[in-house]
Write an enzyme that holds these catalytic residues in place. Structure first.
Site, PDB file in Angstrom:
ATOM      1  N   GLY A 294       0.833  -1.203   0.000  1.00  0.00           N
ATOM      2  CA  GLY A 294       0.000   0.000   0.000  1.00  0.00           C
ATOM      3  C   GLY A 294       0.862   1.245   0.000  1.00  0.00           C
ATOM      4  O   GLY A 294       1.817   1.378  -0.767  1.00  0.00           O
ATOM      5  N   GLY A 295       0.529   2.167   0.902  1.00  0.00           N
ATOM      6  CA  GLY A 295       1.227   3.452   0.949  1.00  0.00           C
ATOM      7  C   GLY A 295       2.709   3.317   1.222  1.00  0.00           C
ATOM      8  O   GLY A 295       3.489   4.220   0.899  1.00  0.00           O
TER       9      GLY A 295
ATOM     10  N   GLY B  73      24.820   4.269 -32.569  1.00  0.00           N
ATOM     11  CA  GLY B  73      24.340   5.226 -31.574  1.00  0.00           C
ATOM     12  C   GLY B  73      24.902   4.932 -30.198  1.00  0.00           C
ATOM     13  O   GLY B  73      25.096   5.841 -29.378  1.00  0.00           O
ATOM     14  N   ALA B  74      25.173   3.651 -29.942  1.00  0.00           N
ATOM     15  CA  ALA B  74      25.690   3.280 -28.626  1.00  0.00           C
ATOM     16  C   ALA B  74      27.082   3.875 -28.399  1.00  0.00           C
ATOM     17  O   ALA B  74      27.459   4.165 -27.263  1.00  0.00           O
ATOM     18  CB  ALA B  74      25.716   1.763 -28.486  1.00  0.00           C
TER      19      ALA B  74
HETATM   20  C1  HXC Z   1      -3.761  -1.565  11.020  1.00  0.00           C
HETATM   21  C2  HXC Z   1      -2.646  -3.537  10.726  1.00  0.00           C
HETATM   22  C3  HXC Z   1      -2.440  -3.237   9.365  1.00  0.00           C
HETATM   23  C4  HXC Z   1      -2.948  -2.001   8.872  1.00  0.00           C
HETATM   24  C5  HXC Z   1      -1.543  -5.138   9.757  1.00  0.00           C
HETATM   25  N1  HXC Z   1      -2.092  -4.724  10.924  1.00  0.00           N
HETATM   26  N2  HXC Z   1      -1.764  -4.248   8.787  1.00  0.00           N
HETATM   27  N3  HXC Z   1      -3.296  -2.709  11.540  1.00  0.00           N
HETATM   28  N4  HXC Z   1      -3.600  -1.192   9.741  1.00  0.00           N
HETATM   29  N5  HXC Z   1      -2.760  -1.640   7.612  1.00  0.00           N
HETATM   30  C6  HXC Z   1      -2.032  -5.412  12.199  1.00  0.00           C
HETATM   31  C7  HXC Z   1      -2.906  -6.653  12.273  1.00  0.00           C
HETATM   32  O1  HXC Z   1      -4.195  -6.304  12.634  1.00  0.00           O
HETATM   33  C8  HXC Z   1      -2.192  -7.467  13.341  1.00  0.00           C
HETATM   34  O2  HXC Z   1      -2.532  -6.933  14.601  1.00  0.00           O
HETATM   35  C9  HXC Z   1      -0.745  -7.142  13.119  1.00  0.00           C
HETATM   36  O3  HXC Z   1      -0.723  -5.904  12.383  1.00  0.00           O
HETATM   37  C10 HXC Z   1      -0.015  -8.168  12.294  1.00  0.00           C
HETATM   38  O4  HXC Z   1      -0.761  -8.426  11.107  1.00  0.00           O
HETATM   39  P1  HXC Z   1      -1.031  -9.894  10.576  1.00  0.00           P
HETATM   40  O5  HXC Z   1      -2.048  -9.777   9.495  1.00  0.00           O
HETATM   41  O6  HXC Z   1      -1.337 -10.810  11.729  1.00  0.00           O
HETATM   42  O7  HXC Z   1       0.394 -10.292  10.000  1.00  0.00           O
HETATM   43  P2  HXC Z   1       0.742 -11.180   8.739  1.00  0.00           P
HETATM   44  O8  HXC Z   1      -0.103 -12.413   8.722  1.00  0.00           O
HETATM   45  O9  HXC Z   1       2.224 -11.352   8.774  1.00  0.00           O
HETATM   46  O10 HXC Z   1       0.335 -10.316   7.454  1.00  0.00           O
HETATM   47  C11 HXC Z   1       0.985  -9.108   7.173  1.00  0.00           C
HETATM   48  C12 HXC Z   1       0.204  -8.306   6.097  1.00  0.00           C
HETATM   49  C13 HXC Z   1      -1.246  -8.179   6.511  1.00  0.00           C
HETATM   50  C14 HXC Z   1       0.350  -9.065   4.761  1.00  0.00           C
HETATM   51  C15 HXC Z   1       0.913  -6.960   5.952  1.00  0.00           C
HETATM   52  O11 HXC Z   1      -1.323  -7.701   7.839  1.00  0.00           O
HETATM   53  C16 HXC Z   1      -2.021  -7.247   5.639  1.00  0.00           C
HETATM   54  O12 HXC Z   1      -2.427  -7.636   4.547  1.00  0.00           O
HETATM   55  N6  HXC Z   1      -2.271  -6.044   6.135  1.00  0.00           N
HETATM   56  C17 HXC Z   1      -3.088  -5.080   5.440  1.00  0.00           C
HETATM   57  C18 HXC Z   1      -2.383  -4.522   4.245  1.00  0.00           C
HETATM   58  C19 HXC Z   1      -3.182  -3.397   3.634  1.00  0.00           C
HETATM   59  O13 HXC Z   1      -4.132  -3.681   2.899  1.00  0.00           O
HETATM   60  N7  HXC Z   1      -2.846  -2.148   4.032  1.00  0.00           N
HETATM   61  C20 HXC Z   1      -3.586  -0.987   3.683  1.00  0.00           C
HETATM   62  C21 HXC Z   1      -3.100  -0.589   2.327  1.00  0.00           C
HETATM   63  S1  HXC Z   1      -3.924   0.815   1.737  1.00  0.00           S
HETATM   64  P3  HXC Z   1      -2.470  -7.795  15.949  1.00  0.00           P
HETATM   65  O14 HXC Z   1      -3.051  -6.916  16.982  1.00  0.00           O
HETATM   66  O15 HXC Z   1      -3.252  -9.030  15.668  1.00  0.00           O
HETATM   67  O16 HXC Z   1      -1.017  -8.074  16.168  1.00  0.00           O
HETATM   68  C22 HXC Z   1      -2.769   1.950   1.826  1.00  0.00           C
HETATM   69  C23 HXC Z   1      -3.178   3.158   1.112  1.00  0.00           C
HETATM   70  C24 HXC Z   1      -2.194   4.265   1.312  1.00  0.00           C
HETATM   71  O17 HXC Z   1      -1.724   1.793   2.354  1.00  0.00           O
HETATM   72  C25 HXC Z   1      -1.974   4.973   0.036  1.00  0.00           C
HETATM   73  C26 HXC Z   1      -1.118   6.170   0.211  1.00  0.00           C
HETATM   74  C27 HXC Z   1      -0.577   6.611  -1.089  1.00  0.00           C
END
Ligand code: HXC
Length: 510
Positions: free
Chosen positions: A169-170, A404-405
């Site tokens: 993501g971001g 050219g290279a």
């Molecule tokens: C809040 C988050 C989080 C997020 C993970 N966590 N991502 N909390 N916001 N984006 C938290 C989980 O709830 C969990 O909390 C802990 O982090 C670990 O995550 P897991 O899922 O248990 O870990 P894992 O299985 O290793 O998977 C990792 C992961 C997955 C692949 C990164 O967490 C995931 O898919 N996260 C979301 C990714 C995402 O879609 N992000 C938003 C993108 S949009 P606990 O309390 O259980 O430990 C974006 C837009 C911005 O970023 C654009 C700007 C230009």
């Protein structure tokens, strides 16, 4: 007083614990170190000064008031690498997956601002799940603040990103705007959207590794400048890279103590070029033979391997080596090689690192795939980068410099300062076979005549002396004297003054 000191200790201990023992164990079980463990490897012993350890997020939605961890998922501060100041931030995956809240973004922005103001590199260690979902637009705004600073710092201070876990993501766009991205094999993934979203949107089933693993980005997409086997190796190599770089565009790279004789002869180079002009040889041998103590740091070793880009030193001072690699695709310039080398040349120019170019290039790669992929615009990037560069430019043509290279590879015509050729150099519009097929098409049916014409063309054009007669080559040098001649040339250019006409900025073919 004792009570107050204890309170500080307790608060520090809470911050140091991050997301707690269970999540730390999980991190270790995945083969990853924690944010603080990583910083302790990256930085000199006892040099880390942490900022904002007590910062907490300010979100109250979705039960977040009960979910605060001091530091808020990123460890920030300053330290030294071999005694030189760097600014750092390391995402702490144990705290809400290292996700970015507004407070978390503010911490990163603070060290970005300090790095820019104080003229020191900034290194970001990424292990994070993107925007803190509970924070909504605040997280998006936070990212944009970071991005804006990346752009303002570009070309002013070196910016390095190391991807050491998920980076989605971001989190992907800040690294993308830094100078170098490095990844850790098997534990890091870098993608805009993960496999689940890909499946929903396109119905494509892919693994994390296929979609954004280190192998893919370091070899195929070119998004990463390199990949390392584990956290320790990655961080040790970043320390080595920093040693080659200046702190900012206001300073020179540090002089590195060298026991290598500056004017060392390298006899083995006299036999580097095979008798058969179509046989490859390893250009890396030349780069290593010339560099101080053979010590180089390659950028993008696996991507566009038909061109080599590497930092090295001559007389203890950093130079950027760019060299066609005849071992891969005969050293041809294609889209990947052009993009890779263009970016490297621009980095070197931005940070006043002289360029040493070794040329053995049969031309640009022909074909529909290359043309449809935009070879013209991508090839032009390298041409543009060399032409606009004002740093000292030394070029040595070892064998082929066709078409050219020839122009592109830091030729005299693009303000090459000192241009040498080995006696084996062939500087021509194209190779003999192709040239004869075009000029003597009418004789195509007569192999004897064609062989005679080819020999004639080779005798007349496949040498460095026509270019030398015109002054396009300053001297034809013995291969064994290459290091000595390049070192001497660079010495003469230490006070080089050259600037381009004033402009707001150029319009490089992106
Ligand atoms: C809040 C988050 C989080 C997020 C993970 N966590 N991502 N909390 N916001 N984006 C938290 C989980 O709830 C969990 O909390 C802990 O982090 C670990 O995550 P897991 O899922 O248990 O870990 P894992 O299985 O290793 O998977 C990792 C992961 C997955 C692949 C990164 O967490 C995931 O898919 N996260 C979301 C990714 C995402 O879609 N992000 C938003 C993108 S949009 P606990 O309390 O259980 O430990 C974006 C837009 C911005 O970023 C654009 C700007 C230009």
């Amino acid at each position: 007083m004792k009570h107050i000191l204890e309170e500080l200790e307790n608060r520090r201990a809470a911050a140091m614990a991050g997301g707690g023992a269970a999540r730390t164990d999980k991190q270790h079980a995945k083969g990853k170190l924690t944010a603080r463990e990583r910083l302790s490897i990256l930085l000199d012993d006892d040099s880390f000064e942490e900022y904002d350890m007590f910062v907490e997020h300010r979100c109250h939605d979705f039960g977040m008031s009960e979910k605060t961890v001091p530091g808020d998922g990123v460890v920030t501060g300053q330290g030294t690498i071999n005694g030189r100041l760097v600014y750092v931030f390391a995402k702490d995956f144990t705290v809400m997956g290292g996700s970015l809240s507004l407070a978390h973004a503010e911490k990163i922005c603070k060290v970005q601002d300090m790095a820019l103001k104080n003229g020191a590199p900034i290194i970001g260690l990424f292990d994070a799940g993107g925007a803190r979902i509970q924070e909504g637009v605040d997280a998006l705004g936070g990212y944009a603040e970071v991005f804006q600073r990346n752009v303002l710092a570009s070309g002013v201070i070196p910016q390095i990103s190391v991807i050491m876990g998920p980076c989605a993501g971001g989190d992907v766009y800040s690294p993308a705007m830094t100078d170098f991205i490095f990844m850790v094999r098997d534990t890091s993934y870098l993608y805009v959207t993960g496999p689940d979203v890909v499946k929903t949107v396109t119905n494509e089933v892919v693994t994390h590794e296929e979609l954004g693993g280190a192998k893919m980005h370091a070899k195929v997409s070119g998004v990463a400048e390199g990949a390392f086997d584990n956290d320790f190796e990655a961080l040790s190599q970043i320390r080595r890279l920093i040693n080659f770089l200046p702190a900012s565009n206001r300073e020179e790279a540090p002089d590195w103590p060298s026991f290598d004789e500056a004017e060392r002869q390298v006899p083995v180079l006299d036999t580097l070029i095979p008798a058969n002009p179509n046989m490859p040889y390893d250009m890396k041998e030349l780069v290593r033979a010339v560099a101080d103590e053979g010590d180089i740091f390659e950028i993008m070793p696996e991507y566009g391997a038909n061109i080599i880009t590497a930092f090295g030193r001559l007389e203890g001072k950093t130079v950027g080596f760019v060299a066609n690699q005849p071992m891969v695709l005969a050293g041809v310039l294609d889209i990947d090689a052009s993009k890779k080398a263009a970016r490297f040349v621009r980095f070197c120019d931005a940070f006043e690192i002289p360029l040493v170019t070794f040329v053995d290039v049969p031309g640009f790669l022909p074909g529909t795939r290359q043309e449809a992929g935009g070879l013209i615009k991508h090839g032009a990037k390298l041409l543009f980068a060399y032409a606009e560069a004002t740093v000292p430019k030394i070029t040595v043509i070892t064998r082929k410099a066709y078409g050219g290279a020839y122009d592109v590879m830091a030729s005299k015509h693009l303000r090459g300062d000192v241009n040498y050729a080995w006696p084996s150099a062939e500087i021509a519009v194209m190779g003999a076979k192709g040239a004869v097929e075009i000029i003597f098409r009418a004789e195509a049916g007569d192999p004897d005549k064609i062989a005679k014409r080819t020999k004639e063309y080779e005798d007349n054009f496949a040498n460095p002396f026509i270019a030398a007669k015109r002054g396009y080559i300053d001297d034809v040098i013995m291969p064994h004297s290459t290091r000595k001649r390049v070192v001497r040339a660079l010495r003469t250019l230490r006070n080089k003054e050259l600037s381009n006409p004033w402009k707001k900025h150029d319009n490089i073919p992106l």
